[in-house]
Design a protein around this motif. Structure first.
Motif, PDB file in Angstrom:
ATOM      1  N   LEU A 194       3.003  -0.840   0.898  1.00 55.37           N
ATOM      2  CA  LEU A 194       3.886   0.017   0.092  1.00 55.37           C
ATOM      3  C   LEU A 194       3.194   0.513  -1.178  1.00 55.37           C
ATOM      4  O   LEU A 194       3.288   1.690  -1.546  1.00 55.37           O
ATOM      5  CB  LEU A 194       5.175  -0.729  -0.284  1.00 55.37           C
ATOM      6  CG  LEU A 194       6.236  -0.771   0.795  1.00 55.37           C
ATOM      7  CD1 LEU A 194       7.394  -1.648   0.352  1.00 55.37           C
ATOM      8  CD2 LEU A 194       6.741   0.637   1.130  1.00 55.37           C
ATOM      9  N   PHE A 195       2.474  -0.413  -1.824  1.00 53.75           N
ATOM     10  CA  PHE A 195       1.793  -0.050  -3.070  1.00 53.75           C
ATOM     11  C   PHE A 195       0.720   1.023  -2.799  1.00 53.75           C
ATOM     12  O   PHE A 195       0.606   2.007  -3.520  1.00 53.75           O
ATOM     13  CB  PHE A 195       1.172  -1.304  -3.702  1.00 53.75           C
ATOM     14  CG  PHE A 195       0.545  -1.027  -5.036  1.00 53.75           C
ATOM     15  CD1 PHE A 195       1.330  -0.628  -6.120  1.00 53.75           C
ATOM     16  CD2 PHE A 195      -0.828  -1.162  -5.219  1.00 53.75           C
ATOM     17  CE1 PHE A 195       0.751  -0.362  -7.350  1.00 53.75           C
ATOM     18  CE2 PHE A 195      -1.405  -0.906  -6.449  1.00 53.75           C
ATOM     19  CZ  PHE A 195      -0.622  -0.493  -7.516  1.00 53.75           C
ATOM     20  N   THR A 196      -0.032   0.820  -1.721  1.00 54.63           N
ATOM     21  CA  THR A 196      -1.082   1.788  -1.363  1.00 54.63           C
ATOM     22  C   THR A 196      -0.448   3.144  -1.023  1.00 54.63           C
ATOM     23  O   THR A 196      -0.938   4.195  -1.452  1.00 54.63           O
ATOM     24  CB  THR A 196      -1.902   1.274  -0.158  1.00 54.63           C
ATOM     25  OG1 THR A 196      -2.370  -0.029  -0.464  1.00 54.63           O
ATOM     26  CG2 THR A 196      -3.076   2.197   0.131  1.00 54.63           C
ATOM     27  N   ALA A 197       0.664   3.068  -0.272  1.00 57.63           N
ATOM     28  CA  ALA A 197       1.343   4.317   0.113  1.00 57.63           C
ATOM     29  C   ALA A 197       1.852   5.048  -1.125  1.00 57.63           C
ATOM     30  O   ALA A 197       1.778   6.286  -1.220  1.00 57.63           O
ATOM     31  CB  ALA A 197       2.497   4.015   1.055  1.00 57.63           C
ATOM     32  N   LEU A 198       2.355   4.260  -2.083  1.00 60.46           N
ATOM     33  CA  LEU A 198       2.863   4.864  -3.319  1.00 60.46           C
ATOM     34  C   LEU A 198       1.739   5.577  -4.079  1.00 60.46           C
ATOM     35  O   LEU A 198       1.891   6.723  -4.529  1.00 60.46           O
ATOM     36  CB  LEU A 198       3.478   3.761  -4.200  1.00 60.46           C
ATOM     37  CG  LEU A 198       4.179   4.234  -5.464  1.00 60.46           C
ATOM     38  CD1 LEU A 198       5.503   4.892  -5.127  1.00 60.46           C
ATOM     39  CD2 LEU A 198       4.396   3.077  -6.425  1.00 60.46           C
ATOM     40  N   LEU A 199       0.607   4.881  -4.186  1.00 63.88           N
ATOM     41  CA  LEU A 199      -0.548   5.491  -4.893  1.00 63.88           C
ATOM     42  C   LEU A 199      -1.032   6.750  -4.177  1.00 63.88           C
ATOM     43  O   LEU A 199      -1.326   7.771  -4.808  1.00 63.88           O
ATOM     44  CB  LEU A 199      -1.692   4.479  -4.996  1.00 63.88           C
ATOM     45  CG  LEU A 199      -1.508   3.344  -5.992  1.00 63.88           C
ATOM     46  CD1 LEU A 199      -2.678   2.362  -5.903  1.00 63.88           C
ATOM     47  CD2 LEU A 199      -1.408   3.881  -7.423  1.00 63.88           C
TER      48      LEU A 199
ATOM     49  N   GLY B 234       0.720   8.652  -2.232  1.00 72.22           N
ATOM     50  CA  GLY B 234       1.757   9.685  -2.398  1.00 72.22           C
ATOM     51  C   GLY B 234       1.638  10.356  -3.755  1.00 72.22           C
ATOM     52  O   GLY B 234       1.726  11.588  -3.881  1.00 72.22           O
ATOM     53  N   LEU B 235       1.400   9.530  -4.765  1.00 73.89           N
ATOM     54  CA  LEU B 235       1.241  10.054  -6.124  1.00 73.89           C
ATOM     55  C   LEU B 235       0.034  10.994  -6.198  1.00 73.89           C
ATOM     56  O   LEU B 235       0.098  12.087  -6.779  1.00 73.89           O
ATOM     57  CB  LEU B 235       1.054   8.871  -7.085  1.00 73.89           C
ATOM     58  CG  LEU B 235       1.214   9.170  -8.564  1.00 73.89           C
ATOM     59  CD1 LEU B 235       2.657   9.513  -8.893  1.00 73.89           C
ATOM     60  CD2 LEU B 235       0.760   7.978  -9.407  1.00 73.89           C
TER      61      LEU B 235
ATOM     62  N   TRP C 162       3.374  -6.299   3.499  1.00 75.94           N
ATOM     63  CA  TRP C 162       4.068  -5.015   3.283  1.00 75.94           C
ATOM     64  C   TRP C 162       3.973  -4.536   1.824  1.00 75.94           C
ATOM     65  O   TRP C 162       3.956  -3.340   1.571  1.00 75.94           O
ATOM     66  CB  TRP C 162       5.538  -5.103   3.691  1.00 75.94           C
ATOM     67  CG  TRP C 162       5.700  -5.009   5.168  1.00 75.94           C
ATOM     68  CD1 TRP C 162       6.058  -6.002   6.028  1.00 75.94           C
ATOM     69  CD2 TRP C 162       5.473  -3.845   5.967  1.00 75.94           C
ATOM     70  NE1 TRP C 162       6.072  -5.552   7.316  1.00 75.94           N
ATOM     71  CE2 TRP C 162       5.707  -4.212   7.303  1.00 75.94           C
ATOM     72  CE3 TRP C 162       5.053  -2.540   5.700  1.00 75.94           C
ATOM     73  CZ2 TRP C 162       5.572  -3.335   8.365  1.00 75.94           C
ATOM     74  CZ3 TRP C 162       4.926  -1.662   6.752  1.00 75.94           C
ATOM     75  CH2 TRP C 162       5.175  -2.041   8.061  1.00 75.94           C
TER      76      TRP C 162
END
Lengths: 212, 175
Positions: A155-160, A162-163, A151
């Motif tokens: 999450l990290f990929t999703a954050l990037l 999203g950014l 996870w």
């Protein structure tokens, strides 16, 4: 009309004002500032282009130095595409003389503004999307490579991602704002002056107003 | 007779010659930039900026003068094109650089004819920009042909436009 003739006589006889120009100072100023001005115009026109050409060696250097995966290098074709598009679509700067007729000069200005509007309206397709695709592919690739983290990787990929989307949206919105706030009103103004001259050329179209 | 640009100066003009030409042209036609600015801008500061911008454009356009039209027609073209393209914010930014190097003095407006002139300018400013430009050139005694050369419209169009603009102007002046 008699009143108007009185004012017309005043126009011919009254002093309209004087202007004294220190032509020497003007010449010195233009000479001094000419080079700086040309460099500024050049940099303004080519800042994206310069950014792309600075970015490409940067991408290659970082990729090799940090041993990044192949998806990192997708930034090179994306940057080349953007640079090529800017070069291909760069406005043709003719001589800046304003000695043509008013209609000719208005036509040139209208063309320039329309060109600028077209570029900014489509900025997503030629500028943001290619860069987003290369960045997005790299982020997803990193996420896939680190999938063993579970996870946290998701999450990290999703954050990037999203950014990336956030930055894309802000840049796109900023460009559309510039079009709506500055360029479209300017285009409307120039077209209105031009139409006013062209319609004045046509006695039929000006007839209804004459009836007022 | 207005001073003209010698043919040999068309290309490779040196600064000194350009300065001489500019000075002689301004001596003969300095009223044109002032009239265009007064018809275009109500605010004295904006007006002064516009005058300076027009003068700058005249200076920069000197090498392109080819004597295919009279000098006054040519100066009107440059002045009107500058006024139509001019935007206050841009002008302030660019002209700010030379504000202290160019001097402008407006004549006082305390005689009755000056007041009437200001009334006329005020009425002209209420016209459409194109009508204002045509009226201004007509008041300066330019022919339909010369006005059509400046504007890029037919002489017939100038006539139609001018009579309409004169009626509007007469109404504005209470005539």
């Amino acid at each position: 009309m008699a009143e108007l003739e009185k004012y017309e006589a005043v126009w011919k006889t009254a002093g309209h004002g004087t202007v004294s120009v220190d032509a020497g100072a003007l010449a010195r100023h233009l000479k001094r500032n000419g080079e700086t001005f040309r460099i500024l115009v050049y940099l303004r026109d080519f800042r994206e282009l310069l950014a792309c050409f600075i970015l490409i060696p940067g991408i290659i250097f970082m990729g090799m130095h940090l041993e990044l995966p192949w998806s990192w290098y997708l930034g090179v074709p994306a940057s080349l595409w953007v640079a090529g598009y800017i070069l291909y679509n760069r406005p043709q700067r003719g001589s800046e003389t304003l000695a043509g007729s008013v209609v000719e000069c208005l036509d040139t200005s209208i063309q320039e503004v329309r060109h600028q509007i077209r570029l900014l309206r489509s900025v997503f397709w030629w500028y943001l999307l290619p860069l987003d695709l290369s960045c997005g592919a790299f982020f997803l690739h990193i996420g896939w490579e680190t999938r063993q983290l579970g996870w946290a990787a998701v999450l990290f990929t999703a954050l990037l991602m999203g950014l990336l989307l956030g930055v894309t949206w802000v840049v796109w919105k900023w460009n559309q704002f510039a079009v709506e706030r500055e360029l479209e009103p300017r285009l409307a103004e120039l077209e209105s002056i031009r139409n006013s001259i062209i319609n004045g050329d046509d006695p039929v179209s000006s007839a209804p107003e004459k009836a007022h | 007779m207005a001073p003209h640009l010698p043919r040999e100066l068309d290309e490779g003009m040196d600064g000194k010659k350009q300065e001489e030409i500019f000075n002689s042209w301004m001596e003969a036609h300095q009223a044109i930039p002032i009239k265009v600015a007064r018809c275009h801008e109500r605010n004295p500061e904006d007006r002064a900026d516009l005058v300076q911008n027009i003068l700058l454009q005249i200076w920069l356009s000197i090498p392109s003068f080819d004597e295919r039209c009279s000098l006054s027609t040519w100066i009107y073209r440059v002045a009107l094109n500058t006024a139509f393209r001019w935007r206050r914010t841009e002008s302030r930014r660019s002209i700010g650089l030379m504000r202290y190097e160019m001097h402008h003095e407006w004549s006082g407006r305390d005689t009755p004819s000056d007041l009437e002139l200001e009334e006329l300018y005020s009425a002209i400013r209420k016209l459409e920009q194109t009508d204002a430009a045509i009226i201004m050139m007509h008041l300066d005694g330019m022919s339909y042909r010369e006005i059509s050369e400046v504007m890029g419209m037919s002489e017939k169009g100038v006539g139609v436009r001018l009579s309409r603009a004169r009626r509007k102007l007469a109404n504005l002046l209470g005539g």
